[in-house]
Write a protein that holds these residues in place. Structure first.
Motif, PDB file in Angstrom:
ATOM      1  N   ASN A 163       0.871  -1.173   0.000  1.00  0.00           N
ATOM      2  CA  ASN A 163       0.000   0.000   0.000  1.00  0.00           C
ATOM      3  C   ASN A 163       0.913   1.229   0.000  1.00  0.00           C
ATOM      4  O   ASN A 163       1.369   1.682   1.046  1.00  0.00           O
ATOM      5  CB  ASN A 163      -0.903  -0.018   1.238  1.00  0.00           C
ATOM      6  N   HIS A 164       1.199   1.745  -1.176  1.00  0.00           N
ATOM      7  CA  HIS A 164       2.232   2.775  -1.296  1.00  0.00           C
ATOM      8  C   HIS A 164       1.880   4.055  -0.531  1.00  0.00           C
ATOM      9  O   HIS A 164       2.770   4.686   0.062  1.00  0.00           O
ATOM     10  CB  HIS A 164       2.493   3.088  -2.770  1.00  0.00           C
ATOM     11  N   SER A 165       0.615   4.450  -0.521  1.00  0.00           N
ATOM     12  CA  SER A 165       0.247   5.660   0.218  1.00  0.00           C
ATOM     13  C   SER A 165       0.425   5.449   1.719  1.00  0.00           C
ATOM     14  O   SER A 165       0.920   6.333   2.430  1.00  0.00           O
ATOM     15  CB  SER A 165      -1.190   6.072  -0.100  1.00  0.00           C
ATOM     16  N   ALA A 166       0.037   4.263   2.204  1.00  0.00           N
ATOM     17  CA  ALA A 166       0.204   3.966   3.633  1.00  0.00           C
ATOM     18  C   ALA A 166       1.681   3.845   3.987  1.00  0.00           C
ATOM     19  O   ALA A 166       2.104   4.278   5.070  1.00  0.00           O
ATOM     20  CB  ALA A 166      -0.536   2.680   3.992  1.00  0.00           C
ATOM     21  N   PHE A 167       2.473   3.259   3.094  1.00  0.00           N
ATOM     22  CA  PHE A 167       3.912   3.171   3.332  1.00  0.00           C
ATOM     23  C   PHE A 167       4.534   4.570   3.382  1.00  0.00           C
ATOM     24  O   PHE A 167       5.431   4.830   4.198  1.00  0.00           O
ATOM     25  CB  PHE A 167       4.587   2.337   2.243  1.00  0.00           C
ATOM     26  N   ALA A 168       4.063   5.465   2.516  1.00  0.00           N
ATOM     27  CA  ALA A 168       4.591   6.830   2.519  1.00  0.00           C
ATOM     28  C   ALA A 168       4.280   7.528   3.840  1.00  0.00           C
ATOM     29  O   ALA A 168       5.128   8.231   4.405  1.00  0.00           O
ATOM     30  CB  ALA A 168       4.004   7.619   1.349  1.00  0.00           C
ATOM     31  N   LYS A 169       3.065   7.312   4.361  1.00  0.00           N
ATOM     32  CA  LYS A 169       2.708   7.885   5.657  1.00  0.00           C
ATOM     33  C   LYS A 169       3.580   7.313   6.771  1.00  0.00           C
ATOM     34  O   LYS A 169       4.042   8.036   7.653  1.00  0.00           O
ATOM     35  CB  LYS A 169       1.238   7.607   5.968  1.00  0.00           C
ATOM     36  N   ALA A 170       3.795   5.995   6.709  1.00  0.00           N
ATOM     37  CA  ALA A 170       4.627   5.351   7.737  1.00  0.00           C
ATOM     38  C   ALA A 170       6.045   5.900   7.684  1.00  0.00           C
ATOM     39  O   ALA A 170       6.670   6.139   8.731  1.00  0.00           O
ATOM     40  CB  ALA A 170       4.631   3.834   7.534  1.00  0.00           C
ATOM     41  N   ARG A 171       6.545   6.129   6.479  1.00  0.00           N
ATOM     42  CA  ARG A 171       7.900   6.686   6.343  1.00  0.00           C
ATOM     43  C   ARG A 171       7.956   8.091   6.935  1.00  0.00           C
ATOM     44  O   ARG A 171       8.924   8.456   7.623  1.00  0.00           O
ATOM     45  CB  ARG A 171       8.290   6.695   4.865  1.00  0.00           C
ATOM     46  N   GLN A 172       6.920   8.889   6.675  1.00  0.00           N
ATOM     47  CA  GLN A 172       6.864  10.236   7.240  1.00  0.00           C
ATOM     48  C   GLN A 172       6.822  10.200   8.763  1.00  0.00           C
ATOM     49  O   GLN A 172       7.459  11.025   9.434  1.00  0.00           O
ATOM     50  CB  GLN A 172       5.634  10.973   6.695  1.00  0.00           C
ATOM     51  N   GLN A 173       6.063   9.234   9.310  1.00  0.00           N
ATOM     52  CA  GLN A 173       5.991   9.088  10.761  1.00  0.00           C
ATOM     53  C   GLN A 173       7.362   8.809  11.352  1.00  0.00           C
ATOM     54  O   GLN A 173       7.771   9.422  12.346  1.00  0.00           O
ATOM     55  CB  GLN A 173       5.045   7.944  11.124  1.00  0.00           C
ATOM     56  N   GLN A 174       8.065   7.858  10.761  1.00  0.00           N
ATOM     57  CA  GLN A 174       9.372   7.490  11.288  1.00  0.00           C
ATOM     58  C   GLN A 174      10.356   8.652  11.179  1.00  0.00           C
ATOM     59  O   GLN A 174      11.152   8.895  12.095  1.00  0.00           O
ATOM     60  CB  GLN A 174       9.912   6.261  10.541  1.00  0.00           C
TER      61      GLN A 174
END
Length: 306
Positions: free
Chosen positions: A179-190
């Motif tokens: 899920n590329h959008s969810a992965f992008a959010k997770a990356r931003q969180q980290q």
């Protein structure tokens, strides 16, 4: 008034979850999702959403529900007009006392009433919440007992061994989808954690970010049994995570490892990602349970809320 007070008390926890998930403007606020995460019914969550709409943080669309009106990163905790939550403060005090061994494995309500000098109704709310988190249980006769998981080192080891079996396996499921959008959010969180949020977020927020990260990784498998299993493990770990996150000194290494894991998965190196995740959980499990030391040359960086 009582209903509004409950909504005011729950609002900070709802916003913690919004921030932990890096939700964006326009995303739906789903009652069932937040109710399950908070361990409450949907009605008080609905009242929280109504308060968020009053404060301009959400909008209500008839027949559709509530939607976030600001990006999570723009919602300033200090600027939100919510009441302090003495219930959560008391809950965390009891949690700390249980984990430090101040509360025995078998206890009576009268003991805790003397210890904390609070109304019985307030104590029962905390005990019922802990029971819902599978950390205490009411005895058939009188009194309460801590579940074995709380102080059972072997149970903690088994929990990590179980996760070492299911999380890497989820990455190797046929048809795994990123899920590329969810992965992008997770990356931003980290990255936000690395940029300073490690020191400013609450214990509950830090735990939720870690729990949601691992659930996201497993969700790509689309295997209901894996997903249900990781959610159950997160529920068991939530209790321990509140205290574990007090020590924030090693969280930066964990964030970098999470970002590396995302890189491996998104570059379709899933076998390598599965091996990396297995080693990561193995090492963290050893740290958490104070078992065998890992040689420095082989050790992965410690993590606090995985």
């Amino acid at each position: 008034m009582i209903k509004k007070d409950l909504a005011l008390q729950l609002a900070p926890r709802v916003l913690d979850l919004v921030r932990a998930r890096s939700m964006q403007t326009g995303e739906p606020l789903r009652e069932q999702t937040f109710a399950e995460a908070l361990g409450v019914s949907r009605s008080p969550v609905r009242r929280v959403f109504a308060l968020l709409a009053e404060w301009g943080l959400a909008i209500h669309e008839p027949n559709r529900g509530y939607f976030l009106n600001q990006d999570a990163a723009q919602i300033q905790q200090a600027a939100v007009p919510v009441a302090s939550d003495p219930f959560d403060d008391f809950y965390l005090r009891v949690v700390d006392d249980i984990l430090s061994g101040e509360i025995p494995a078998h206890f009576f309500e009268a003991q805790l009433l003397r210890r904390y000098a609070v109304p019985r109704g307030q104590l029962l709310k905390v005990l019922n919440r802990l029971a819902g988190e599978a950390m205490v249980e009411r005895n058939p006769g009188q009194g309460w007992s801590l579940k074995d998981f709380v102080h059972n080192t072997q149970a903690h080891i088994q929990s990590y061994r179980f996760r070492m079996a299911i999380e890497p396996a989820a990455l190797l499921e046929p048809g795994y989808q990123v899920n590329h959008s969810a992965f992008a959010k997770a990356r931003q969180q980290q990255q936000a954690l690395l940029d300073g949020e490690i020191q400013t977020l609450s214990r509950a927020q830090l735990f939720e970010i870690g729990a949601q990260f691992h659930e996201l990784i497993v969700q790509g498998s689309a295997n209901t049994f894996f997903i249900d299993a990781i959610r159950q493990q997160n529920q068991l770990r939530r209790f321990m995570g509140y205290t574990a996150n007090v020590d924030r000194t090693r969280l930066a290494a964990q964030c970098r490892e999470h970002i590396h894991l995302l890189d491996l998965i998104e570059s379709d190196r899933r076998e390598e990602a599965a091996h990396f995740l297995w080693k990561h959980l193995d090492h963290v499990g050893r740290l958490k349970t104070q078992q065998d030391e890992v040689p420095a040359s082989n050790a992965m960086s410690p993590a606090q809320d995985d």
